[in-house]
Design an enzyme around this catalytic site. Structure first.
Site, PDB file in Angstrom:
ATOM      1  N   PRO A 139       0.782  -1.253   0.000  1.00 47.97           N
ATOM      2  CA  PRO A 139       0.000   0.000   0.000  1.00 47.97           C
ATOM      3  C   PRO A 139       0.810   1.298   0.000  1.00 47.97           C
ATOM      4  CG  PRO A 139       0.020  -0.951   2.191  1.00 47.97           C
ATOM      5  CD  PRO A 139       0.736  -1.924   1.295  1.00 47.97           C
ATOM      6  N   CYS A 140       1.473   1.579  -1.107  1.00 49.85           N
ATOM      7  CA  CYS A 140       2.247   2.816  -1.234  1.00 49.85           C
ATOM      8  C   CYS A 140       1.341   4.054  -1.220  1.00 49.85           C
ATOM      9  CB  CYS A 140       3.116   2.785  -2.480  1.00 49.85           C
ATOM     10  SG  CYS A 140       2.238   2.414  -4.004  1.00 49.85           S
TER      11      CYS A 140
END
Length: 177
Positions: A139-140
């Site tokens: 989850p950047c």
């Protein structure tokens, strides 16, 4: 994304609320999830053969599609998939740290740098974050500027904004129940 000649690389495309997603697998492990128009998207020819049967039970593509559908339906907050993330040691450290950011929460690049023991490396963390090959699942999108402002996202700021709003709404539903 460089692969040895003996590595079996394949890809498929699935639909999502954020547009088509290209999934790439190497030897049965997910090594890419790319959005249309994504910055740092590798050339198509590195994705291997197109898999016309991505729904084969137990395949990494079927498992990824199923878990993404659950995520987009609000029924999943983290992922359990075999990953093969190709990058430098520093990049892989950053990507591992991204997976520790809870659903619906955000952290700054500076805090993420401190979490990996490199408190002065927030810019390098940002560059590694931008090279994340498996968006959404790693989850950047949960990393923001020091002021909380939305900053760069390989999939585009409108998608980042939508993903964060989606997760915040899901977190609020969980807390209310």
């Amino acid at each position: 994304m460089t692969h040895r000649s003996h590595t079996l690389v394949s890809h498929t495309v699935i639909d999502s609320p954020y547009g088509p997603l290209t999934l790439v697998a190497a030897d049965g492990r997910l090594c890419g999830l790319y959005m249309e128009g994504q910055r740092h998207r590798p050339p198509q020819e590195t994705f291997g053969a197109y898999d016309p049967q991505p729904h084969a039970q137990g395949s990494v593509f079927a498992r990824t599609r199923e878990q993404l559908e659950e995520y987009f339906a609000g029924a999943r907050t983290d992922f359990d998939l075999p990953l093969a993330l190709a990058g430098t040691g520093f990049q892989r450290t950053v990507w591992q740290a991204l997976q520790g950011i809870p659903y619906g929460e955000t952290v700054s690049y500076g805090l993420l740098a401190a979490r990996i023991g490199r408190p002065t490396a927030s810019r390098a963390v940002g560059l590694a974050n931008g090279r994340n090959p498996v968006g959404i699942i790693v989850p950047c999108h949960r990393v923001v500027g020091a002021s909380g402002a939305l900053t760069g996202y390989g999939g585009g700021l409108p998608r980042k904004q939508r993903l964060l709003a989606f997760e915040r709404a899901g977190s609020a539903r969980e807390e209310a129940s």
